[in-house]
Motif scaffolding. Structure first.
Motif, PDB file in Angstrom:
ATOM      1  N   ARG A 152       1.002  -1.170   0.024  1.00  0.00           N
ATOM      2  CA  ARG A 152       0.213   0.111   0.277  1.00  0.00           C
ATOM      3  C   ARG A 152       0.852   1.349  -0.113  1.00  0.00           C
ATOM      4  NH1 ARG A 152      -2.542  -0.041   6.094  1.00  0.00           N
ATOM      5  NH2 ARG A 152      -0.844  -0.271   7.276  1.00  0.00           N
ATOM      6  N   ARG A 153       0.475   2.412  -0.588  1.00  0.00           N
ATOM      7  CA  ARG A 153       1.104   3.441  -0.865  1.00  0.00           C
ATOM      8  C   ARG A 153       0.668   4.611  -0.039  1.00  0.00           C
ATOM      9  NH1 ARG A 153       5.308   4.094  -4.331  1.00  0.00           N
ATOM     10  NH2 ARG A 153       5.764   2.108  -4.857  1.00  0.00           N
ATOM     11  N   LEU A 154       1.433   5.320   0.779  1.00  0.00           N
ATOM     12  CA  LEU A 154       0.748   6.425   1.534  1.00  0.00           C
ATOM     13  C   LEU A 154       0.883   7.485   0.642  1.00  0.00           C
ATOM     14  CD1 LEU A 154      -0.660   7.466   4.022  1.00  0.00           C
ATOM     15  CD2 LEU A 154       1.614   8.055   5.011  1.00  0.00           C
ATOM     16  N   ILE A 155      -0.443   8.034  -0.042  1.00  0.00           N
ATOM     17  CA  ILE A 155      -0.450   9.004  -0.961  1.00  0.00           C
ATOM     18  C   ILE A 155      -0.457  10.532  -0.193  1.00  0.00           C
ATOM     19  CG2 ILE A 155      -1.244   9.924  -2.923  1.00  0.00           C
ATOM     20  CD1 ILE A 155      -0.028   7.422  -3.378  1.00  0.00           C
ATOM     21  N   THR A 156       0.129  11.613  -0.338  1.00  0.00           N
ATOM     22  CA  THR A 156      -0.321  12.845   0.218  1.00  0.00           C
ATOM     23  C   THR A 156      -0.267  13.625  -0.729  1.00  0.00           C
ATOM     24  OG1 THR A 156       0.906  12.348   2.266  1.00  0.00           O
ATOM     25  CG2 THR A 156       0.751  14.479   1.802  1.00  0.00           C
ATOM     26  N   MET A 157      -1.386  14.575  -0.816  1.00  0.00           N
ATOM     27  CA  MET A 157      -1.759  15.477  -2.038  1.00  0.00           C
ATOM     28  C   MET A 157      -1.878  16.874  -1.431  1.00  0.00           C
ATOM     29  SD  MET A 157      -3.823  13.317  -4.480  1.00  0.00           S
ATOM     30  CE  MET A 157      -3.108  13.737  -6.128  1.00  0.00           C
TER      31      MET A 157
END
Ligand SMILES: C[S@@+](CC[C@H](N)C(=O)[O-])C[C@H]1O[C@@H](n2cnc3c(N)ncnc32)[C@H](O)[C@@H]1O
Length: 433
Positions: A378-383
């Motif tokens: 899983r990838r922790l995506i920050t936008m």
């Protein structure tokens, strides 16, 4: 060659855990406290030693009040690749910056920290004695010194190949420790109420830090979950088994706003920008199913419809639709500069960066991988919201090149289980042989 001394150089001693998450955490926290991330070091790969320029000691202290990725920070007085280089670097450090911490009324202690090697007491004493040339005038106090200095030696990352001499040696004044102990004190093992998908405490802090959450922010988790009993074979929750009680357990109840039971695919919020951050762990369909409410009309043909009822039917909720809804929701409801932080499950053999959902109002800040198995992660995506939402932004992702690869998320569940089943079968076969 020793690095020349410049103003406000600090040494961060990083924890060797969640390596990919460390740089975005430090960058986010520095920008939160008004210190841009600047460094001469080219990479921040795996080493626990990072040299940074930070505008002030206050910013360095604020950083340490929040970080769970860094263990300690030191004001860097000297650095070299050999003891001689270190000593000459220390001799170049401005005396006026040392004196306030070395004067005769002060007490101090020198500690040795080694990475990937253990030194004997004798070796440690030798290293401390070699610093005699520094103008220490205070008294040594091992129990409660006013100032703590550290020699830090880096013997590289390979435990099977430990060099005789360190690759790098640092000397600095200890400023503060990070918040690593929170990982233990907030551990889900100690939590009164947990669900079967409760987020690991260390990663939760990292998520909040990537989200640049600060005091008085309003933070929303559209998939907060934890609606079911956490104990095996228990259908009902006790009166104190809820999110409010969990916050109370940590003395944080005053920060709790509320929980609402609602389907994230049909947000019940009036139009507006309410949230400083949206931080969430959406369902991947592995331990918790991805379902959304639907109307009778939405039931696919061929499936028998129930009599008209006010109870919404539950439809399967495709992962790509869920992320599309989440990004749109964030673009609409975040304040400008607010951040969306969420986990994106990926099937690693097929993963490409284009798969990361995109939105015209949201800029990708970081994308960090946590491996779940040999073929899934899983990838922790920050936008960050960089543009005010307009209605036409709602479907613009459909026009982008990202859309097709991004739809690949839909079959994550099947891929997850097919891989798992294959792997278990293989492992069983190997153990029988
Ligand atoms: C990965 S879990 C996150 C749980 C949470 N971090 C916790 O501590 O329990 C995702 C949660 O989203 C919930 N969920 C699934 N579909 C949903 C929907 N359409 N709307 C809102 N929540 C949903 C699931 O029931 C599950 O509790």
């Amino acid at each position: 060659m020793a690095l020349s001394c410049s103003l406000n150089r600090y040494l961060l001693l990083m924890a060797q855990e969640h390596l990919e998450f460390r740089l975005p955490e430090i960058k986010s926290l520095l920008s939160l406290f008004g210190g841009q991330f600047t460094s001469n070091q080219e990479t921040y790969g795996k080493s626990p030693f990072w040299i940074l320029s930070i505008p002030s000691e206050d910013i360095a202290r604020n950083l340490m009040k929040r970080t769970v990725c860094a263990k300690s920070i030191f004001e860097l007085w000297g650095h070299g690749k050999s003891p001689e280089e270190l000593y000459s670097s220390l001799k170049n450090y401005p005396a006026e910056k040392m004196v306030p911490f070395l004067h005769s009324d002060s007490t101090y202690k020198i500690k040795i920290h080694t990475f990937n090697k253990t030194l004997s007491q004798e070796e440690k004493v030798k290293r401390i004695d070699a610093l005699e040339f520094l103008p220490f005038e205070g008294k040594v106090n091992l129990k409660k010194p006013q100032h703590i200095f550290s020699i830090l030696e880096d013997y590289g990352l390979d435990p099977n190949c430990i060099p005789e001499n360190p690759h790098n040696i640092y000397f600095g004044r200890w400023i503060a420790d990070g918040q690593r102990e929170l990982i233990e004190s907030y551990s889900v093992k100690k939590r009164h109420f947990i669900g079967n998908t409760s987020m690991d405490a260390g990663l939760s802090f990292i998520m909040a830090n990537h989200g640049k959450v600060k005091e008085n922010d309003i933070v929303f988790d559209p998939f907060v979950g934890t609606g079911k009993a956490s104990r095996k074979n228990q259908k009902w929750r006790g009166p104190d088994e809820n999110i409010r009680a969990n916050l109370r357990q940590y003395g944080l109840e005053k920060y709790y706003l509320d929980v609402l039971v609602s389907d994230a695919s049909k947000p019940s919020w009036r139009k507006g920008t309410y949230f400083d951050a949206i931080i969430t762990d959406p369902p991947y369909g592995i331990r918790e199913s991805t379902r959304r409410t639907g109307s009778q009309k939405e039931i696919p043909k061929g499936i028998e419809k129930c009599p008209e009822s006010h109870v919404p039917v539950s439809l399967s909720y495709h992962l790509s639709d869920m992320f599309f809804d989440l990004l749109n929701f964030a673009a609409e409801t975040l304040v400008l500069g607010g951040r969306l932080v969420y986990w994106l499950p990926v099937y690693t053999p097929e993963y490409t960066e284009e798969m990361v959902p995109w939105h015209p109002c949201l800029q990708l800040i970081s994308n960090c991988e946590q491996k779940l198995s040999s073929h899934t992660s899983r990838r922790l995506i920050t936008m960050e919201k960089v543009k005010t939402f307009e209605n036409r932004d709602q479907y613009s992702h459909l026009l982008s090149d990202h859309f097709l690869p991004y739809q690949g998320h839909n079959s994550f569940r099947e891929k997850y289980f097919s891989g798992v089943t294959k792997r278990i079968a293989k492992e069983e076969k190997c153990s029988q042989e």
